[in-house]
Write a protein that holds these residues in place. Structure first.
Motif, PDB file in Angstrom:
ATOM      1  N   SER A 237     -17.812 -17.531  -4.132  1.00  0.00           N
ATOM      2  CA  SER A 237     -16.541 -17.810  -3.425  1.00  0.00           C
ATOM      3  C   SER A 237     -16.683 -17.520  -1.927  1.00  0.00           C
ATOM      4  CB  SER A 237     -15.410 -16.965  -4.014  1.00  0.00           C
ATOM      5  OG  SER A 237     -15.766 -15.593  -3.948  1.00  0.00           O
ATOM      6  N   ALA A 238     -17.449 -16.461  -1.586  1.00  0.00           N
ATOM      7  CA  ALA A 238     -17.621 -16.093  -0.172  1.00  0.00           C
ATOM      8  C   ALA A 238     -18.499 -17.113   0.543  1.00  0.00           C
ATOM      9  CB  ALA A 238     -18.249 -14.699  -0.077  1.00  0.00           C
ATOM     10  N   ARG A 239     -19.517 -17.641  -0.166  1.00  0.00           N
ATOM     11  CA  ARG A 239     -20.388 -18.651   0.444  1.00  0.00           C
ATOM     12  C   ARG A 239     -19.628 -19.965   0.635  1.00  0.00           C
ATOM     13  NH1 ARG A 239     -25.300 -19.098  -3.218  1.00  0.00           N
ATOM     14  NH2 ARG A 239     -24.205 -17.881  -4.793  1.00  0.00           N
ATOM     15  N   GLU A 240     -18.720 -20.246  -0.329  1.00  0.00           N
ATOM     16  CA  GLU A 240     -17.903 -21.455  -0.251  1.00  0.00           C
ATOM     17  C   GLU A 240     -16.951 -21.364   0.955  1.00  0.00           C
ATOM     18  OE1 GLU A 240     -16.330 -24.048  -3.994  1.00  0.00           O
ATOM     19  OE2 GLU A 240     -15.422 -22.072  -3.737  1.00  0.00           O
ATOM     20  N   GLU A 241     -16.390 -20.171   1.139  1.00  0.00           N
ATOM     21  CA  GLU A 241     -15.474 -19.937   2.265  1.00  0.00           C
ATOM     22  C   GLU A 241     -16.207 -20.164   3.593  1.00  0.00           C
ATOM     23  OE1 GLU A 241     -12.625 -16.404   4.114  1.00  0.00           O
ATOM     24  OE2 GLU A 241     -13.992 -15.912   2.472  1.00  0.00           O
ATOM     25  N   LEU A 242     -17.468 -19.681   3.669  1.00  0.00           N
ATOM     26  CA  LEU A 242     -18.261 -19.877   4.882  1.00  0.00           C
ATOM     27  C   LEU A 242     -18.461 -21.373   5.138  1.00  0.00           C
ATOM     28  CD1 LEU A 242     -21.223 -18.061   6.356  1.00  0.00           C
ATOM     29  CD2 LEU A 242     -21.649 -20.398   5.672  1.00  0.00           C
ATOM     30  N   ALA A 243     -18.831 -22.127   4.088  1.00  0.00           N
ATOM     31  CA  ALA A 243     -19.069 -23.577   4.246  1.00  0.00           C
ATOM     32  C   ALA A 243     -17.815 -24.284   4.763  1.00  0.00           C
ATOM     33  CB  ALA A 243     -19.526 -24.173   2.920  1.00  0.00           C
ATOM     34  N   LYS A 244     -16.638 -23.825   4.305  1.00  0.00           N
ATOM     35  CA  LYS A 244     -15.375 -24.445   4.742  1.00  0.00           C
ATOM     36  C   LYS A 244     -15.093 -24.182   6.226  1.00  0.00           C
ATOM     37  CE  LYS A 244     -12.819 -24.562   0.378  1.00  0.00           C
ATOM     38  NZ  LYS A 244     -12.288 -23.522  -0.519  1.00  0.00           N
ATOM     39  N   CYS A 245     -15.614 -23.049   6.723  1.00  0.00           N
ATOM     40  CA  CYS A 245     -15.395 -22.708   8.138  1.00  0.00           C
ATOM     41  C   CYS A 245     -16.218 -23.600   9.058  1.00  0.00           C
ATOM     42  CB  CYS A 245     -15.776 -21.256   8.405  1.00  0.00           C
ATOM     43  SG  CYS A 245     -14.594 -20.102   7.721  1.00  0.00           S
ATOM     44  N   TYR A 246     -17.316 -24.154   8.539  1.00  0.00           N
ATOM     45  CA  TYR A 246     -18.217 -24.958   9.370  1.00  0.00           C
ATOM     46  C   TYR A 246     -18.401 -26.333   8.744  1.00  0.00           C
ATOM     47  CZ  TYR A 246     -19.147 -20.256  11.080  1.00  0.00           C
ATOM     48  OH  TYR A 246     -18.999 -18.985  11.583  1.00  0.00           O
ATOM     49  N   LEU A 247     -17.330 -27.112   8.771  1.00  0.00           N
ATOM     50  CA  LEU A 247     -17.359 -28.400   8.078  1.00  0.00           C
ATOM     51  C   LEU A 247     -18.368 -29.371   8.696  1.00  0.00           C
ATOM     52  CD1 LEU A 247     -13.570 -28.763   7.278  1.00  0.00           C
ATOM     53  CD2 LEU A 247     -15.426 -28.247   5.683  1.00  0.00           C
ATOM     54  N   GLY A 248     -18.658 -29.179   9.979  1.00  0.00           N
ATOM     55  CA  GLY A 248     -19.630 -30.078  10.620  1.00  0.00           C
ATOM     56  C   GLY A 248     -21.075 -29.638  10.430  1.00  0.00           C
ATOM     57  N   ALA A 249     -21.277 -28.516   9.725  1.00  0.00           N
ATOM     58  CA  ALA A 249     -22.638 -27.970   9.590  1.00  0.00           C
ATOM     59  C   ALA A 249     -23.480 -28.819   8.651  1.00  0.00           C
ATOM     60  CB  ALA A 249     -22.563 -26.543   9.061  1.00  0.00           C
ATOM     61  N   LYS A 250     -24.788 -28.741   8.869  1.00  0.00           N
ATOM     62  CA  LYS A 250     -25.719 -29.412   7.958  1.00  0.00           C
ATOM     63  C   LYS A 250     -25.891 -28.508   6.742  1.00  0.00           C
ATOM     64  CE  LYS A 250     -29.736 -32.235   8.806  1.00  0.00           C
ATOM     65  NZ  LYS A 250     -29.102 -33.100   9.787  1.00  0.00           N
ATOM     66  N   GLU A 251     -25.789 -29.090   5.533  1.00  0.00           N
ATOM     67  CA  GLU A 251     -25.964 -28.282   4.325  1.00  0.00           C
ATOM     68  C   GLU A 251     -27.373 -28.468   3.785  1.00  0.00           C
ATOM     69  OE1 GLU A 251     -23.087 -28.089   1.137  1.00  0.00           O
ATOM     70  OE2 GLU A 251     -21.526 -28.733   2.533  1.00  0.00           O
ATOM     71  N   ALA A 252     -28.056 -27.368   3.554  1.00  0.00           N
ATOM     72  CA  ALA A 252     -29.394 -27.426   2.965  1.00  0.00           C
ATOM     73  C   ALA A 252     -29.330 -26.624   1.670  1.00  0.00           C
ATOM     74  CB  ALA A 252     -30.404 -26.811   3.922  1.00  0.00           C
TER      75      ALA A 252
END
Length: 302
Positions: A237-252
């Protein structure tokens, strides 16, 4: 017996090629000593800085240093000094960059290291020092670790209980060989930390604090979120929250790799690091010497 990674040729080669240095900084009259490994061409002025998770030491990034520095990258792996709080980390890290004469850097942060990297970027938003971030299994709010003992409790605990607290974050049971080896390697690093070291790191982990992503977004920093899809100490849940904060980030994403993919899946992680840093090639923010594929086998000791 030493863990397979500690006994490996790669680790032996790292230990014989790269010398640990201690950089002394002063923050508000207090001396803070940063143990670092600095490898790769010195002329690179915007290197990749690696920050370890809560129980890690700088040498856990040996695979990245040995593989990427041969391609002309400069990598600086940093060990945490004993710190009182996150803002002291930010002030001390800024002083470290000044001491190393680094105007701009890229940061790879794992777990706690990723959280501290974000806090540093936030603290320097008025005078940007970071060109890009790679956040591995990280988080934006310390409440991710609310199940751990409180700061008051931690301060009362003897060293072996603090160690047990960190060990409790590691995966148990049957693990794939490389993941098991990465856990063994990290447990050995944990053994080398003093009670004061451990307490300082655990307090950075659990003391109430959160990232304000708007201060990071305003700097137009290139971000990669590097995640594993299997068990990891940072709750999903905490990692998901981080991903939501940086929607423009590249996901690897890695199918698996556990808490420490930079060890257990090092070639994939190195590939992602290269992909992330490639757009900076040929600019003054390049993390590598773009005119060489060779670096001396021995790190120079400046």
């Amino acid at each position: 017996a030493r863990s397979p990674y500690t006994a490996s040729k790669e680790y032996a080669s790292f230990r014989s090629s790269v010398t640990q240095k201690k950089i002394i900084t002063e923050v508000f009259g207090r001396e803070i000593v940063w143990p670092i490994y600095d490898f790769g061409p010195r002329e690179v002025r915007c290197p990749l800085i690696c920050l370890p998770p809560v129980g890690g030491t700088a040498d856990i990034f040996y695979n990245q240093m040995m593989a990427l520095c041969c391609l002309g990258y400069r990598i600086i792996a940093v060990d945490y000094p004993i710190l009182n709080n996150v803002s002291e980390f930010c002030d001390g890290f800024l002083a470290l960059l000044d001491q190393l004469r680094l105007d701009q850097v890229h940061i790879f942060g794992a777990g706690l290291g990723g959280f501290l990297a974000q806090k540093f970027v936030q603290a320097t938003w008025h005078s940007q020092r970071t060109q890009s971030l790679i956040l591995n299994s990280s988080y934006v709010d310390s409440s991710a670790f609310s199940s751990l003992p409180s700061p008051t409790m931690l301060k009362l605990m003897p060293g072996f209980m603090l160690k047990r607290t960190v060990l409790g974050l590691l995966p148990q049971g049957d693990l794939e060989a490389n993941i098991a080896n990465s856990v063994d390697f990290m447990v050995e690093r944990l053994e080398s930390l003093s009670r004061d070291d451990l307490l300082s790191r655990l307090l950075l982990l659990v003391t109430e604090n959160y990232v304000e992503p708007q201060h990071i977004a305003s700097q137009n920093i290139k971000i990669m979120v590097l995640d594993v899809l299997d068990h990891c100490a940072v709750p999903f849940s905490a990692r998901e929250e981080l991903a939501k904060c940086y929607l423009g980030a590249k996901e690897a994403q890695l199918k698996d790799g556990g808490n420490f993919p930079f060890l257990s899946r090092s070639s994939e992680v190195n590939m992602f690091i290269e992909l992330h840093l490639r757009p900076f090639s040929g600019t003054r923010f390049s993390a590598r010497n773009d005119f060489t594929n060779e670096v001396p086998a021995k790190a120079e000791t400046a």
